[in-house]
Structure formats: structure tokens, C-alpha cells
Motif scaffolding. Structure first.
Motif, PDB file in Angstrom:
ATOM      1  N   LEU A 192     -22.878  23.110  55.654  1.00  0.00           N
ATOM      2  CA  LEU A 192     -21.450  22.852  55.513  1.00  0.00           C
ATOM      3  C   LEU A 192     -20.999  23.074  54.076  1.00  0.00           C
ATOM      4  N   TYR A 193     -21.820  22.628  53.117  1.00  0.00           N
ATOM      5  CA  TYR A 193     -21.483  22.835  51.705  1.00  0.00           C
ATOM      6  C   TYR A 193     -21.440  24.319  51.357  1.00  0.00           C
ATOM      7  N   LEU A 194     -22.448  25.080  51.772  1.00  0.00           N
ATOM      8  CA  LEU A 194     -22.483  26.509  51.457  1.00  0.00           C
ATOM      9  C   LEU A 194     -21.339  27.259  52.109  1.00  0.00           C
ATOM     10  N   ASP A 195     -20.881  26.754  53.260  1.00  0.00           N
ATOM     11  CA  ASP A 195     -19.772  27.400  53.950  1.00  0.00           C
ATOM     12  C   ASP A 195     -18.443  27.122  53.264  1.00  0.00           C
ATOM     13  N   ASP A 196     -18.309  25.938  52.666  1.00  0.00           N
ATOM     14  CA  ASP A 196     -17.024  25.564  52.058  1.00  0.00           C
ATOM     15  C   ASP A 196     -17.264  24.634  50.873  1.00  0.00           C
ATOM     16  N   PRO A 197     -17.859  25.128  49.780  1.00  0.00           N
ATOM     17  CA  PRO A 197     -18.281  24.249  48.681  1.00  0.00           C
ATOM     18  C   PRO A 197     -17.139  23.559  47.950  1.00  0.00           C
ATOM     19  N   LYS A 198     -15.966  24.162  47.955  1.00  0.00           N
ATOM     20  CA  LYS A 198     -14.864  23.622  47.166  1.00  0.00           C
ATOM     21  C   LYS A 198     -14.247  22.377  47.795  1.00  0.00           C
ATOM     22  N   ASP A 199     -14.164  22.343  49.108  1.00  0.00           N
ATOM     23  CA  ASP A 199     -13.373  21.320  49.776  1.00  0.00           C
ATOM     24  C   ASP A 199     -14.192  20.246  50.479  1.00  0.00           C
ATOM     25  N   VAL A 200     -15.457  20.071  50.077  1.00  0.00           N
ATOM     26  CA  VAL A 200     -16.267  18.995  50.639  1.00  0.00           C
ATOM     27  C   VAL A 200     -16.976  18.245  49.518  1.00  0.00           C
TER      28      VAL A 200
END
Length: 450
Positions: free
Chosen positions: A95-103
């Protein structure tokens, strides 16, 4: 029924000792290991998740204040916390690698627990992080076993990260104990991780030996000189058999950080100049990848620091490289860089050269790294590990009959050779790199919780 619980810096695993043998407990499918990672929409989600989804309440007024603040923030953001909002292990990393900015993403919270000078609210939040992870492991264990688990022997390093010495160790163990109790473990005991690894190795010995256990994990290296064998195996009190301990917060994470710093950060502008001829401060290249240092991470990712980085970019002789540093800040990509450093370290354990791929979302670029360059990069933490080995031998006053190496980072031939360079011709035995500590903890749990 009691379990051994390795709450590791890199991974978590559990096992039971039944009918004379250790039985590892699968946690995700058939996988026995869950990476020590957590991801959520924001940091406040964790505390509210424990309360609403796991029915785990705070135990003091600080925790209650933290929960009230979390609920207020989430309400203002229109976030209704659900059970699937908090991810663990590989799911968290994906999940972090998919969307690092918003999590919100955290790796290895165990590394933070001994830090001194933190406010009570910060310490309470760390406890919530650990509690959430322990509760996840406990639930998965019980689902597999089909019954509740209330007793655990939990591994701990000889020394936690922190400048407070014994105070850091007391603080960290206190957080672990409280988190475990809140997660539902009624009876909790601790065992030094290298000692636990030794207890598993001891089961294979046919005669008594003086064994130096070298446990190189994700966050710590611990060395214990232990008398072990048939004479000692069934004894609950092993105090007199433990001849020496040494330990420090230096392990796989540090190898990854130094690999990234020395091998990758020149591509982000490290070593380049400003138009004035002045160097760009090294701290701006260290802080984003120092994932075990709370203050360093907070300093780099602070809003004010982005303005500093923009000014550096305007003054840089190589602005295209410094622009990558801006992207690193803007997209919160420090963990992604460390992930590639870890892959580089592992690959160069078997090969002489590796091409790393750094993904900054808007750009993917390659960096060629040789084993020689890696060895030079990780020399500082490698020397610390060698010093710990020597310290344990000097403390004990004896030469070990053999060395037992364990821990995920002990797979590295670079570190194996480093340990051998300290001990000369002493035989080195390599065990189950990931499972020795867990197995020893399970044996210990069976012995003391009968």
C-alpha cells in the motif's frame, strides 16, 4: 498454551513447543513471517483502530488523551475508521509503495522504543503501534491454533536503541510489556534474543560447550557467551551459564541505510556544490533514509525543510540531481530507497555486481553497485559488529569452542567473514537465520509456563 514471540525489527514470528518439538505457527497463508510494518490512512487511525475495531482501551490518562485527539482529527478529516484501514506486513508495504504520499507508513517501530527525550504522548503512540502489531499477530495465531493464547515469552535485544543506557532498556521493555498486555497476553516474560537463539542450538548438542551466539538482526546485533549442552538444557534458571553479553542497535537496517547513503545519494546531489562553491549539507542526504531515527525523519520531512531544499535547488550546480531530493521529500520516498538498498545488499551477497532501480514515481533510474563498493559503504556498521564480538569474548575471559551465527543479516558472507576475522580458527556454525530466536523462545515458554 504459551507461545514464543519474536517481535523483531524486521519480522514477527511465533511458535509453540508441543510433544518435544517446535511448531512454527503460519501467520499469512503458509508464511511464518510478517514484516514489522504498518500502514494506515494517517497516524491517528492507529489509536482509534485499537479502540473501535479491536476493543482495546487506553490504560492511562495519556493514552486517553491520545485517543481523544485521534478521534477529533479523524472526525475533522471525515475519516470513519474501519478494521481494514490498518494494514500489516507485506500488505502495508504494498500500500505504501502504491501511494507513498497519502498514507502513514512505519517500519520497525521496535527501533524507536528506547529513544530518550520523547513526550509522554509520543511514547503512548509508540505503545499503540506495537499493540496494534502484536494484536494482529495474536489474532492470526489464534485463528490458526483454534484457541486463545494468553502466555508468551517475547524476545528482546541486549540493548535497545537509545542514549539512556539502562533507562532506554527499561523504557523499551515497559512499552513492549504494556502493549502485549493490552493485546491480550496475560502472562509475559522476556528473554534476550541471542540467548533464545542459543536455546534452540543447544538442543542439538551432545556434550557441554562454551558457545558464542552472534545474532545479527534487522535492528540489533547481540552477542552472548553461554555455557550450554545436556547439563544445562532443562534448567529454568540459566543465570550461571550466561558468561557475557554485548549488544548494540546495529543490524540489517543500518547496513541498508549505509548502502543507500554511500551508493545512491550521490544521484540526489550528495557531494555536489552550490554555485558559491559551498557543499550541500550532508544531513539533507542522511535524514531521509535514516528510518530508525525518529528525529531525523521528522527533521527532513518537516514542511519548513521543503523551503530549505528548494533554496538549495536554486543554488545547486547540478539542480537536476537535487530535484530528486525534492521529490524524495514531496512523495515521502525514503522507505522506497531503503527497500532498494536492502535488495542491493542481498543481491551482492551472491553476485559481484548489481544494478539497483530507484523509482521516484516521476522517474526511474539505475545505479550500478559492486560488492567492493558495498563492503566499503557498510564498513562503519561492520566494524561495530566486530567490536561487539570482541567485547563478548573479553568479558567472558574465555575463547569459545564454537560460534553460532543467526539472524536475517547473518546470511551476508561479508558479515560472516568479519566475525571470522575476529575469532581466527574458531568453528562457525550457521543456523536457521530467521527461526532460531523464535524456536528458542518457544522452548523457553514451554519450560516456564508448564
Amino acid at each position: 498454551m504459551a507461545i514464543g514471540f519474536d517481535y523483531g525489527t524486521a519480522n514477527c514470528s511465533v511458535a509453540q513447543f508441543i510433544n518435544g518439538q517446535v511448531n512454527p505457527i503460519p501467520l499469512v497463508g503458509e508464511d511464518r513471517y510478517v514484516p514489522s510494518t504498518l500502514c494506515a490512512p494517517n497516524s491517528e487511525t492507529v489509536s482509534e483502530y485499537l479502540f473501535r475495531c479491536k476493543e482495546i482501551k487506553p490504560v492511562d490518562t495519556v493514552g486517553e488523551a491520545l485517543l481523544r485527539r485521534a478521534i477529533k482529527v479523524n472526525r475533522e478529516e471525515g475519516l470513519e475508521v474501519r478494521a481494514d484501514d490498518v494494514k500489516f506486513g507485506h500488505e502495508a508495504l504494498d500500500l505504501y509503495l502504491d501511494d507513498p504520499k497519502d498514507v502513514y507508513y512505519v517500519k520497525s517501530p521496535k527501533s524507536f522504543l528506547g529513544a530518550m527525550g520523547l513526550r509522554d504522548m509520543q511514547l503512548s503512540f509508540f505503545e499503540d503501534l506495537v499493540c496494534a502489531m502484536m494484536s494482529n499477530i495474536k489474532s492470526r495465531s489464534e485463528q490458526h491454533l483454534g484457541h486463545e493464547v494468553k502466555q508468551a515469552v517475547i524476545g528482546r535485544p541486549v540493548n535497545f536503541l537509545g542514549r539512556g543506557g539502562d533507562k532506554s532498556n527499561i523504557q523499551a521493555e515497559g512499552i513492549l510489556r504494556s502493549a502485549a498486555n493490552r493485546a491480550g497476553f496475560k502472562d509475559v516474560e522476556f528473554q534476550f534474543e541471542p540467548v533464545a537463539a542459543g536455546l534452540e542450538f543447544e538442543a542439538s548438542l551432545k556434550e557441554d560447550k562454551n558457545v558464542l551466539i552472534v545474532d545479527i538482526g534487522g535492528g540489533t546485533t547481540d552477542c552472548s557467551m553461554i555455557q550450554m549442552g545436556p547439563t544445562w538444557a532443562s534448567q529454568i534458571d540459566r543465570t550461571s551459564s550466561l558468561l557475557a553479553h554485548s549488544g548494540q542497535m546495529v543490524g540489517g537496517n543500518d547496513l541498508d541505510i549505509y548502502t543507500a547513503f554511500k551508493c545512491f545519494m550521490s544521484e540526489f546531489g550528495m557531494g555536489s556544490k552550490r554555485q558559491s562553491g559551498l557543499d550541500i549539507p550532508l544531513i539533507q542526504f542522511w535524514n531521509p533514509i535514516a528510518i530508525s531515527d525518529v528525529q531525523a525523519q521528522r527533521s527532513f520531512y518537516a514542511h519548513d525543510n521543503f523551503s530549505v531544499l528548494r533554496q538549495i535547488h536554486r543554488e545547486a550546480k547540478e539542480p537536476e540531481k537535487v530535484n530528486r531530493l525534492l521529490t524524495l521529500h514531496r512523495e515521502t520516498l525514503g522507505y522506497s530507497v531503503i527497500r532498494e538498498a536492502e535488495k542491493t545488499k542481498i543481491a551482492l551477497g551472491e553476485h559481484e555486481q548489481y544494478t539497483a532501480n530507484l523509482n521516484l514515481l516521476s522517474e526511474v533510474f539505475e545505479v550500478d553497485v559492486t560488492r567492493e563498493r558495498l563492503e566499503a559503504a557498510i564498513e562503519p556498521p561492520t566494524n561495530k559488529i566486530k567490536a561487539l564480538v570482541e567485547e563478548a569474548v573479553v568479558q567472558s575471559g574465555i575463547k569459545p569452542d564454537m560460534v553460532f551465527m543467526t539472524g536475517g543479516s547473518a546470511r551476508s558472507p561479508i558479515l560472516t567473514n568479519a566475525v571470522k576475522s575476529v575469532l581466527g580458527d574458531t568453528p562457525v556454525v550457521r543456523g536457521d537465520f530467521f527461526g532460531s530466536v523464535t524456536s528458542g523462545l518457544a522452548r523457553r515458554a514451554n519450560l516456564i509456563f508448564k
